[in-house]
Design a protein around this motif. Structure first.
Motif: not given
Length: 224
Positions: A128-148
């Motif tokens: 579960f500690a890897l959840y933030p990493r997963m969220a970045r890798a699958t959603v925040m970075d590829p979809i929004f370029g990290g610019r949330i």
């Protein structure tokens, strides 16, 4: 896989999950599935085959699955696709105070109490500690370029996503769906009878932070 959800998180995906399961298209994979079973976080990071990822599921909605709607639609050519939509301004208000707020908090130096909680979670529940990493890798970075934190950019991505899904799929395979429409369009699209009960409406916005805190405490106590 019979139904693929292509809508972003906070567009009524939890309601759609409940509706699909009521209509016989369950179990339905949702981000809540990942949170409840943290071993799935590593599956996303490791890129396991779709058959392994969704073993036992007949449908999938919400992030992170919906971030891969195009790949899933190609992999499961017989599956129908439901694109959940919502008023853009209301969607942004919701996502920015829940999912995005949580992700942005990970970028800042947390108060001591939060850092201690994070350390305890990492020790007791390493998946579960890897959840933030997963969220970045699958959603925040590829979809929004990290610019949330950039409202104009996020809304532009939101609108473009809807346009892209509509352009990619034939009308007979795609339903553009607002949860406020209720059972009728969804049931007609899936070819099933309309249930004699209200359409499920799950709004977890007000409970988001409280649920996240309780989940962390359970992980610390139980270790999973």
């Amino acid at each position: 896989m019979k139904v693929i959800g292509a809508g972003f998180g906070r567009t009524g995906t939890r309601s759609l999950q409940a509706a699909l399961e009521r209509l016989g298209f369950g179990p339905c994979y949702h981000m809540s599935t990942v949170i409840a079973e943290p071993f799935r976080i590593r599956q996303w990071l490791d890129g396991v085959p779709w058959e392994e990822m969704f073993a036992g599921f007949q449908s999938a909605v919400d992030w992170p699955a919906s971030a891969y709607w195009k790949e899933l639609a190609a992999h499961y050519p017989e599956a129908k696709v439901v694109l959940t939509v919502r008023d853009p301004a209301r969607w942004y208000e919701s996502v920015s105070t829940t999912i995005f707020a949580s992700a942005l908090a990970e970028r800042t130096r947390l108060p001591l109490r939060r850092r201690v909680l994070r350390w305890l979670v990492a020790r007791r529940a390493p998946d579960f500690a890897l959840y933030p990493r997963m969220a970045r890798a699958t959603v925040m970075d590829p979809i929004f370029g990290g610019r949330i934190d950039d409202r104009e950019h996020v809304l532009k991505v939101f609108d473009q996503h809807i346009a892209d899904v509509k352009a990619a799929l034939p009308k007979e395979r795609l339903l553009v769906f607002d949860a406020g429409q209720g059972w009728e369009p969804l049931c007609e699209f899936l070819g099933v009878p309309v249930p004699e009960e209200p359409f499920p409406h799950a709004n977890e916005r007000t409970a988001f932070a409280a649920k996240r805190s309780r989940r962390r405490l359970r992980l610390i106590v139980r270790g999973k």
